[in-house]
Write an enzyme that holds these catalytic residues in place. Structure first.
Site, PDB file in Angstrom:
ATOM      1  N   LYS A 114       0.883  -1.124   0.306  1.00 22.90           N
ATOM      2  CA  LYS A 114       0.300   0.491  -0.026  1.00 22.90           C
ATOM      3  C   LYS A 114       0.466   1.282  -0.070  1.00 22.90           C
ATOM      4  O   LYS A 114       0.446   2.111  -0.326  1.00 22.90           O
ATOM      5  CB  LYS A 114      -1.027  -0.115   0.822  1.00 22.90           C
ATOM      6  CG  LYS A 114      -2.063  -0.942   0.966  1.00 22.90           C
ATOM      7  CD  LYS A 114      -3.201  -0.506   1.730  1.00 22.90           C
ATOM      8  CE  LYS A 114      -3.942  -1.363   1.989  1.00 22.90           C
ATOM      9  NZ  LYS A 114      -4.999  -1.796   3.303  1.00 22.90           N
ATOM     10  N   LYS A 197      -5.073 -11.585  -6.210  1.00 28.99           N
ATOM     11  CA  LYS A 197      -6.269 -11.038  -5.444  1.00 28.99           C
ATOM     12  C   LYS A 197      -7.027  -9.750  -6.299  1.00 28.99           C
ATOM     13  O   LYS A 197      -6.915  -9.243  -6.591  1.00 28.99           O
ATOM     14  CB  LYS A 197      -5.853 -11.269  -4.404  1.00 28.99           C
ATOM     15  CG  LYS A 197      -6.680 -11.028  -3.347  1.00 28.99           C
ATOM     16  CD  LYS A 197      -6.420 -10.319  -2.087  1.00 28.99           C
ATOM     17  CE  LYS A 197      -6.169  -8.591  -1.593  1.00 28.99           C
ATOM     18  NZ  LYS A 197      -5.751  -7.953  -0.077  1.00 28.99           N
ATOM     19  N   LYS A 200     -10.833  -4.638  -3.688  1.00 27.36           N
ATOM     20  CA  LYS A 200     -11.457  -3.270  -4.368  1.00 27.36           C
ATOM     21  C   LYS A 200     -10.223  -1.860  -4.140  1.00 27.36           C
ATOM     22  O   LYS A 200     -10.641  -1.068  -4.968  1.00 27.36           O
ATOM     23  CB  LYS A 200     -12.928  -2.749  -2.508  1.00 27.36           C
ATOM     24  CG  LYS A 200     -11.624  -2.973  -1.196  1.00 27.36           C
ATOM     25  CD  LYS A 200     -12.837  -3.157   0.097  1.00 27.36           C
ATOM     26  CE  LYS A 200     -12.303  -3.599   1.379  1.00 27.36           C
ATOM     27  NZ  LYS A 200     -13.679  -4.233   2.203  1.00 27.36           N
TER      28      LYS A 200
HETATM   29  P1  TYM Z   1     -10.455  -6.215   3.797  1.00 20.78           P
HETATM   30  O1  TYM Z   1     -11.450  -5.514   4.383  1.00 20.78           O
HETATM   31  O2  TYM Z   1      -9.803  -6.048   2.537  1.00 20.78           O
HETATM   32  O3  TYM Z   1     -11.748  -7.427   3.922  1.00 20.78           O
HETATM   33  C1  TYM Z   1     -12.111  -8.510   3.986  1.00 20.78           C
HETATM   34  C2  TYM Z   1     -12.080  -9.729   4.009  1.00 20.78           C
HETATM   35  O4  TYM Z   1     -12.638 -10.375   2.886  1.00 20.78           O
HETATM   36  C3  TYM Z   1     -10.342 -11.180   2.374  1.00 20.78           C
HETATM   37  N1  TYM Z   1     -10.620 -11.550   0.996  1.00 20.78           N
HETATM   38  C4  TYM Z   1     -10.922 -12.239   0.240  1.00 20.78           C
HETATM   39  N2  TYM Z   1     -10.370 -13.077   0.533  1.00 20.78           N
HETATM   40  C5  TYM Z   1     -10.653 -14.030  -0.585  1.00 20.78           C
HETATM   41  N3  TYM Z   1     -10.192 -13.842  -1.452  1.00 20.78           N
HETATM   42  C6  TYM Z   1     -10.404 -12.055  -1.766  1.00 20.78           C
HETATM   43  N4  TYM Z   1     -10.042 -12.131  -3.432  1.00 20.78           N
HETATM   44  C7  TYM Z   1     -10.385 -11.226  -0.691  1.00 20.78           C
HETATM   45  N5  TYM Z   1     -10.204  -9.971  -0.792  1.00 20.78           N
HETATM   46  C8  TYM Z   1     -10.398  -9.842   0.360  1.00 20.78           C
HETATM   47  C9  TYM Z   1     -10.075 -10.547   3.827  1.00 20.78           C
HETATM   48  O5  TYM Z   1      -8.949 -11.672   3.226  1.00 20.78           O
HETATM   49  C10 TYM Z   1     -10.891  -9.922   4.961  1.00 20.78           C
HETATM   50  O6  TYM Z   1     -10.764 -11.219   6.079  1.00 20.78           O
HETATM   51  N6  TYM Z   1      -7.568  -6.360   7.435  1.00 20.78           N
HETATM   52  C11 TYM Z   1      -8.436  -6.666   7.322  1.00 20.78           C
HETATM   53  C12 TYM Z   1      -9.707  -6.009   8.373  1.00 20.78           C
HETATM   54  C13 TYM Z   1      -9.491  -6.586   9.783  1.00 20.78           C
HETATM   55  C14 TYM Z   1      -9.500  -7.271  10.507  1.00 20.78           C
HETATM   56  C15 TYM Z   1      -9.267  -6.789  11.971  1.00 20.78           C
HETATM   57  C16 TYM Z   1      -9.831  -9.623   9.970  1.00 20.78           C
HETATM   58  C17 TYM Z   1      -9.599  -5.305  10.880  1.00 20.78           C
HETATM   59  N7  TYM Z   1      -8.966  -5.704  12.176  1.00 20.78           N
HETATM   60  C18 TYM Z   1      -9.473  -8.362  12.951  1.00 20.78           C
HETATM   61  C19 TYM Z   1     -10.038  -9.971  11.048  1.00 20.78           C
HETATM   62  C20 TYM Z   1      -9.243  -9.196  12.253  1.00 20.78           C
HETATM   63  C21 TYM Z   1      -8.433  -6.604   5.988  1.00 20.78           C
HETATM   64  O7  TYM Z   1      -8.231  -5.179   4.787  1.00 20.78           O
HETATM   65  O8  TYM Z   1      -9.911  -6.701   5.408  1.00 20.78           O
END
Ligand code: TYM
Length: 334
Positions: A114, A197, A200
């Site tokens: 990022k 991947k 967004k």
């Molecule tokens: P975020 O908001 O980017 O994504 C949310 C969840 O979706 C999963 N994900 C995917 N899984 C499979 N294939 C994909 N292409 C794909 N894109 C996204 C992500 O792995 C995630 O599980 N850092 C985290 C948010 C967070 C969090 C936490 C997660 C903040 N605090 C505590 C778990 C526990 C994130 O950026 O998710």
């Protein structure tokens, strides 16, 4: 015996979740509420690690929460809340920041990716500390399991390291969580760039299937998904990454094992297969979209549901944080 606890989070950084979020995470959240003591949060504090418009943040936080309920989270069984409503997240993050080495934080690959986008010096310190705030989210609730996609593995390793370090230095305080990652859906890829991947922040619109998108555009995107040379529907990750991604998606959405799908489409070419994938995506998303719209039509009620979630989450967070304050050596306030 008490149910094991699960916690996960999702960022309100887009106007809709996408198929990767849904298959990689949210769908497991819904299943796990049956068997676990479930906590799920919309991580708005994480969202502001990159420049964010206040109105967009407010809108996207509500849209995110509405989609979670619409996807099947039951407010009776799951504690669904907004991260910034529970102040202990930032408080614990600070304590953990003070236990994290600069080098350790600098090795986080998501930060590297990022910050490369913004230029290292333009990236905020918040972006640098992002994974530590995530560790706080998880440790605060003494979670046993964290259902996520593969991209979160490294953050979960850091979470365990920090929990362990705290326990070692100050006495047993935190449960060390395990990731819960389903191999078959851990990385749904971009329809236009099937080795990357679905994301967004980095996929082009044509590469993403949004949960809240209308059937027409969804269908078009699936039909136009990059496929590979040849015409056979085969699962071959290296040679046919596009078709393999669609097979994984179709299998997850319909519950049909991949070998069965391969047999079914033998000799039929890509077109028929893609039409069926489009249909499965539409059928999954349509009811979620309709329920999301209904929930968003009554913001007061949605905010009330989130207030109940925040209250339940706060009770747990306060208890952990009281222990942390004492162990670290902060004076009690009389
Ligand atoms: P975020 O908001 O980017 O994504 C949310 C969840 O979706 C999963 N994900 C995917 N899984 C499979 N294939 C994909 N292409 C794909 N894109 C996204 C992500 O792995 C995630 O599980 N850092 C985290 C948010 C967070 C969090 C936490 C997660 C903040 N605090 C505590 C778990 C526990 C994130 O950026 O998710």
């Amino acid at each position: 015996m008490a149910r094991p606890r699960v916690l996960s989070g999702i960022q309100p950084t887009a106007d809709s979740f996408h198929l990767g979020n849904y298959l990689g995470a949210v769908r497991q959240w819904v299943t796990m509420q049956e068997t676990h003591d479930a906590f799920y949060c919309v991580v708005d504090l994480h969202a502001i690690t990159v420049p964010t418009e206040p109105d967009a943040l407010r809108r996207r936080s509500r849209v995110a929460a509405a989609q979670l309920f619409a996807a099947g989270l039951d407010p009776e069984r799951s504690t669904v809340f907004v991260q910034s409503h529970v102040r202990e997240h930032t408080e614990l993050a600070w304590v953990l920041i003070c236990l994290t080495g600069m080098g350790e934080a600098g090795r986080m690959t998501q930060f590297k990716d990022k910050s490369a986008k913004f230029g290292e010096s333009a990236a905020s310190v918040g972006l640098f500390t992002y994974p530590i705030l995530q560790a706080a989210d998880i440790l605060l609730y003494q979670a046993n399991l964290v259902p996520v996609g593969a991209d979160q593995k490294q953050h979960l390793e850091l979470t365990r390291d920090l929990g362990q370090r705290f326990n070692h230095r100050f006495g047993d305080t935190f449960t060390l969580p395990d990731p819960y990652i389903l191999k078959e859906v851990e990385k749904i890829t971009d329809l236009q760039d099937p080795t990357a991947k679905m994301s967004k922040s980095s996929s082009s619109p044509a590469g993403i299937l949004d949960v809240l998108e209308q059937p027409g555009p969804l269908r078009k995107k699936v039909m136009r998904a990059v496929t590979d040379t040849g015409s056979e529907v085969l699962f071959d990750e290296a040679g046919k990454p596009g078709i393999s991604n669609l097979l994984r998606i179709q299998s997850a959405l319909t519950g049909t094992p991949i070998p069965e799908l391969v047999a079914r489409y033998e000799g039929q070419g890509y077109g028929t297969f893609k039409k069926d994938v489009a249909e499965a995506v539409e059928q999954t998303f349509a009811p979620i979209r309709e329920r999301t719209e209904k929930l968003l039509a009554d913001e007061k009620e949605l905010d009330r549901m989130l207030a109940i979630g925040a209250e339940r989450a706060s009770a747990v967070a306060k208890e952990t944080m009281a222990q942390v304050r004492d162990r670290v050596g902060f004076l009690p306030k009389l």
